[in-house]
Enzyme design. Structure first.
Site, short mmCIF file in Angstrom:
data_model
loop_
_atom_site.label_atom_id
_atom_site.label_comp_id
_atom_site.label_asym_id
_atom_site.label_seq_id
_atom_site.Cartn_x
_atom_site.Cartn_y
_atom_site.Cartn_z
N ARG A 127 3.51 13.31 -5.85
CA ARG A 127 4.49 12.25 -5.65
C ARG A 127 5.42 12.10 -6.84
NH1 ARG A 127 3.03 5.95 -4.92
NH2 ARG A 127 4.32 5.49 -6.73
N HIS B 142 4.21 1.81 4.12
CA HIS B 142 3.47 2.99 4.57
C HIS B 142 1.98 2.75 4.44
CE1 HIS B 142 4.59 3.69 0.35
NE2 HIS B 142 3.43 4.31 0.22
N ASP C 20 5.43 0.70 -2.31
CA ASP C 20 5.13 1.02 -3.71
C ASP C 20 5.96 0.15 -4.65
OD1 ASP C 20 3.54 3.07 -2.65
OD2 ASP C 20 5.14 4.55 -2.83
N HIS D 206 1.38 -1.01 2.66
CA HIS D 206 1.97 -1.44 1.38
C HIS D 206 3.35 -0.82 1.20
CE1 HIS D 206 0.36 2.54 0.41
NE2 HIS D 206 1.21 2.58 -0.62
#
Ligand code: OGA
Ligand code: MN
Length: 282
Positions: free
Chosen positions: A273, A258, A105, A103
């Site tokens: 994150r 990623h 983000d 995917h």
């Protein structure tokens, strides 16, 4: 320049198409030249990776602010006291991980995030690597005919089937950690975008959030989407990052995908994150 000759900073490609590792740097004390070299590496290699950093949450946030504005994630749990930091975690007794499929983000946002800065806090004894793939290398490998066709197309993206009350995570043991079940997202983006800094063309669809081509049904879209995903998943376009506490990755969310490996059942993994805001795609 003299400063560069004197500096011990080293940068080495991680694979042919994606990733650049920086050594002998301290992100708490990074001069402008080295930071510029990182910016350049991020634009051209899609991923910057640095090991052995000692960053408090405040220092992680301060480093992130050098890259741009912080985008607060609507779905992941925040690190107590620091809404800017989302926790990506899997406990000893959980089976499902976050990001365990290819995917990028935030492609479901109107203005998708520029990138993310992921800092490893707790890592399993083995496994828990992350794979990255270059979507500009994937694009370059296509035929001129397919490139031309894709340049005329747009695709619809959403996160609702992943994060809503009856979404994919709701049926897993991550359900209790995630929030934002009632949010609704939908964005239409060109299938081929240009990188705002390098001008390189990028294949901008992904298996997690892309629903269908604009004006096409999902049934019509899937054969071509699946073909593009097969190309994009070729190992030659990938690199792999192995984490230890203090490792940090900064990735460009437009030009890379990623995939978090889920091969460490029975062990904890905790990542912090911070997401950096992007700019409109074209
Ligand atoms: C993310 C993500 C990958 C990982 O934070 O967006 O997908 O390896 N994480 O934890
Ligand atoms: Mn992710």
């Amino acid at each position: 320049m003299a400063t560069q000759l004197l500096s011990r900073v080293q940068s080495t490609p991680i694979s042919e198409h994606v990733g650049m590792e920086f050594k002998h740097v301290d992100l708490n004390d990074l001069d402008e030249n080295t930071f510029d070299a990182m910016r350049q590496a991020l634009a051209y290699h899609g991923l910057v990776f640095v090991r052995d950093q000692q960053l408090t949450p405040e220092q992680h946030i301060a480093f992130a602010r050098r890259w741009g504005e912080i985008d607060i994630n609507n779905y992941f749990p925040a690190n107590g006291g620091h809404p800017e930091i989302a926790e990506v975690r899997k406990a000893e007794n959980q089976q499902t991980n976050i990001g365990g499929g290819w995917h990028t983000d935030h492609s479901y946002d109107q203005i998708p995030a520029m990138g993310s800065i992921l800092l490893a806090r707790e890592t399993p004894p083995t496994g828990g690597d992350t794979l990255f793939a270059s979507m500009s290398a994937a694009f370059d490998s296509l035929s001129d005919g397919l490139k031309d066709t894709l340049r005329t197309m747009r695709a619809v993206h959403s996160a609702d089937h992943i994060y809503s009350k009856d979404g994919i995570y709701s049926k897993t043991d991550q359900a209790g950690d995630l929030k934002g079940h009632d949010l609704r997202t939908r964005a239409v983006h060109p299938v081929i975008i240009r990188h705002p800094r390098t001008g390189r063309e990028i294949l901008y669809v992904n298996p997690a959030f892309t629903l269908h081509f604009d004006g096409w049904t999902r049934e019509e879209s899937l054969p071509l989407l699946n073909y593009l995903y097969q190309v994009a998943m070729r190992e030659e376009f990938q690199c792999r990052v192995t984490w230890a506490p203090g490792s940090i990755a900064i990735w460009d969310n437009r030009s890379t995908w990623h995939h978090a490996m889920n091969d460490y059942h029975g062990h904890r993994r905790l990542m912090h994150r911070i997401t950096i805001s992007g700019e409109p795609l074209s």
